[in-house]
Scaffold this motif. Structure first.
Motif, PDB file in Angstrom:
ATOM      1  N   GLU B 335       0.846  -1.189   0.000  1.00 21.58           N
ATOM      2  CA  GLU B 335       0.000   0.000   0.000  1.00 21.58           C
ATOM      3  C   GLU B 335       0.883   1.240   0.000  1.00 21.58           C
ATOM      4  O   GLU B 335       1.937   1.252   0.645  1.00 21.58           O
ATOM      5  N   LYS B 343      -7.194   5.950   4.785  1.00 22.65           N
ATOM      6  CA  LYS B 343      -7.979   4.930   5.499  1.00 22.65           C
ATOM      7  C   LYS B 343      -7.999   5.230   6.992  1.00 22.65           C
ATOM      8  O   LYS B 343      -9.031   5.102   7.653  1.00 22.65           O
ATOM      9  N   MET B 356      -9.677   2.794  -2.776  1.00 22.97           N
ATOM     10  CA  MET B 356      -8.818   2.012  -3.667  1.00 22.97           C
ATOM     11  C   MET B 356      -7.448   2.682  -3.744  1.00 22.97           C
ATOM     12  O   MET B 356      -7.364   3.899  -3.858  1.00 22.97           O
ATOM     13  N   GLU B 390      -8.027  -4.052  -3.144  1.00 25.42           N
ATOM     14  CA  GLU B 390      -7.812  -2.797  -2.405  1.00 25.42           C
ATOM     15  C   GLU B 390      -6.651  -1.982  -2.951  1.00 25.42           C
ATOM     16  O   GLU B 390      -6.724  -0.770  -3.057  1.00 25.42           O
TER      17      GLU B 390
END
Lengths: 181, 401
Positions: B335, B343, B356, B390
């Motif tokens: 990520e 997030k 996303m 994700e």
């Protein structure tokens, strides 16, 4: 927006040419953007440089994939680099060569033009450095930029005698291609 | 203000615009070590000093980035306004000192010309270098274009040197894409910059007549409070950045946004988030997608540290899908850092919007308009039928794996 891609070899002043084109376009009252292809620019290696010209501020930061105009400073690149890649139909490809455009048999929707810029550079500047000559030729071939603005940009970057010679050489190339437009 | 903004502009290299912005901030000590693609900035500054264009300023040529920043620790503690600039491995070599500058509450400003980190060696742009300094206690601001990098420079000093903040600041610009671009920019005026940025007058300095200790030993009975106070400084910096932006706009007449900026975000169902130069490309793509009736907008992060949690929450509240573009990756999490922050912002709120993450532009991989259109296409599907993937790498070449 007009997009220009310049192909050359390291040492031929392609990045400088892109920058001078941006300065000249701004002098003409346009927004402009010039940047190199960010390669490791060794002398003699193929390099590319880019210029964008628009009437509104330019936000786009990607490389140029569908240029309106292409400048090829060194015709030997045609065998090793896809110099015509992505050119828009109706665009123009300007090659530094003493041969005719047909010689290169390029498969392209764009108009191909040639100018013996190296000869002009040798005659007027006394060196085979043709980047400013190609800018004059670009102004003549396309009418996108005022030749006076090209000459201003050249003289500003190269003060004194060097600038004068380059400016004169650019004007010579301009005259030749302007006559054909 | 003239009616035609072009009248005050000139076409210069992004690095030159940056060096000029540093010059008009009247630094006292500059210490830097050359590294591509940062080099042009310090070359230009070196030239300014050689030409006598910066009064009362010393340029220290030094043997490494570690020493470059170390020299500024001493200079800043002695009360000097200090500046450095670096990229990639240069910043990573500074790492130990990067913590010290913040821990000692020294308001140094440094331009980070963002470049990928080794190995493999790459001179091209991504954000891994500055993102890897995320937790060092430096303010981090990201610029979209040459004008913004110019304008953020005095703003960084103003916020960093605020007596309630006293934290160093990195102003981040994309290597080559911004450092080597020629485009029209208003070079900061000396008189306006003087009006905006007062001289640096720290409350505490190293002075042999009035000795004080900087960077002292801290045993477990006091160390926690140092960290707590650094975080308090960051909290205050949030408000101070907004205030400094307002004052900048009043004096210079330009506005790039505050902690964040938005573009066509009001009714956006798809909300893209990014920082740095890719924001410009995204804006062009948003205009194209809007013509096709796609309700897409942008949230641009200008201040990554301190992270503007409230402003982000407010902007994201009504989106159907949030799409975060990162030029970095936290290896092992798969990520990008901006995605993680977003997030984190949304948890413990009423917002339950899919997020996303797309990791792209690593090591200078060009980000075309087509790439952004592809990302918008994917996010439209998520907006309709929910999230399946994700996080993903963009433009991975299967032929090389």
């Amino acid at each position: 927006m007009k997009e220009i891609r310049i192909h050359g070899r390291g040492g031929q002043g392609s990045v400088t040419a892109a920058e001078l084109l941006a300065v000249a376009a701004f002098k003409d009252g346009h927004y402009s953007q010039a940047f190199p292809s960010f390669g490791v620019e060794r002398r003699g290696a193929p390099v590319a440089a880019f210029t964008r010209i628009d009437d509104i501020p330019i936000r786009l930061r990607s490389q140029i994939y569908e240029p309106d105009y292409i400048i090829v400073q060194d015709p030997t690149l045609i065998e090793v680099v896809d110099v015509t890649g992505g050119v828009k139909p109706g665009g123009k490809i300007l090659i530094n060569s003493d041969f005719s455009p047909e010689t290169f048999k390029l498969d392209t929707p764009a108009e191909v033009m040639t100018i013996d810029a190296t000869r002009i550079a040798l005659d007027i500047i006394g060196l085979p450095i043709m980047n400013t000559v190609m800018l004059g030729a670009f102004a003549g071939a396309t009418g996108e930029i005022n030749i006076r603005s090209i000459q201003y940009a050249v003289s500003e970057r190269f003060p004194g005698k060097v600038g004068e010679k380059n400016s004169k050489a650019a004007y010579e190339a301009y005259k030749r291609l302007e006559a054909k437009r | 203000m003239t009616d035609n903004p072009m009248e005050k502009m000139s076409v210069v290299e992004g690095s030159y615009a940056t060096a000029h912005a540093v010059k008009v901030c009247r630094p006292n000590v500059i210490s830097a070590y050359p590294i591509t693609p940062q080099t042009h900035i310090v070359e230009d500054l070196s030239q300014f000093i050689a030409d006598g264009e910066i009064d009362n300023c010393e340029f220290i040529t030094i043997e490494s980035e570690f020493s470059a920043l170390s020299a500024l620790v001493g200079a800043s503690a002695a009360g000097a306004r200090t500046y450095s600039s670096t990229s990639s491995q240069g910043l990573e070599l500074m790492h130990e000192v990067v913590f010290n500058v913040s821990g000692m509450r020294l308001p140094t400003v440094m331009t980070v010309v963002n470049r990928a980190v080794s190995a493999p060696i790459s001179i091209w742009n991504d954000h891994q270098d500055s993102i890897s300094e995320r937790d060092t206690g430096w303010i981090q601001l990201y610029a979209e274009n040459s004008q913004e990098i110019s304008d953020l420079t005095p703003l960084a000093y103003k916020v960093a040197e605020d007596k309630d903040v006293m934290l160093p600041a990195m102003v981040c610009m994309d290597g080559f894409i911004l450092s080597h671009v020629f485009e029209p920019v208003v070079l900061l005026e000396q008189d306006l910059t003087d009006e905006y940025l007062p001289p640096y007058r720290p409350e505490h300095i190293l002075d042999t007549k009035n000795p004080k200790t900087f960077g002292s030993f801290a045993d477990p009975s006091v160390y926690t409070e140092f960290r707590y106070m650094q975080q308090k400084g960051m909290d205050i910096a949030l408000k101070k950045i907004e205030k400094a932006v307002d004052e900048f706009t009043r004096i210079f007449g330009r506005d790039h946004g505050g902690l964040i900026d938005t573009y066509r975000a009001d009714d956006a169902e798809i909300l893209l988030m990014a920082m740095g130069s890719v924001v410009g490309t995204i804006k062009d793509v948003i205009d194209e997608a809007r013509i096709d009736g796609i309700k897409v907008g942008l949230l641009k992060i200008r201040s990554f540290r301190p992270f503007p949690v409230e402003a982000v929450r407010k902007t994201l509240a009504d989106a159907a899908v949030i799409v975060v573009l990162d030029k970095n990756i936290s290896l092992g999490l798969n990520e990008g850092s901006l995605c993680t922050e977003v997030k984190s912002c949304l948890y413990n709120t009423d917002i339950n919007t899919p997020v996303m993450g797309f990791m792209l532009g690593h090591g200078g991989r060009d980000i075309s308009k087509g790439t952004i259109h592809m990302i918008i296409d994917k996010s439209q599907k998520v907006a309709r039928s929910g999230i399946k993937v994700e996080n993903e790498f963009v433009d991975v070449r299967g032929d090389l794996i």
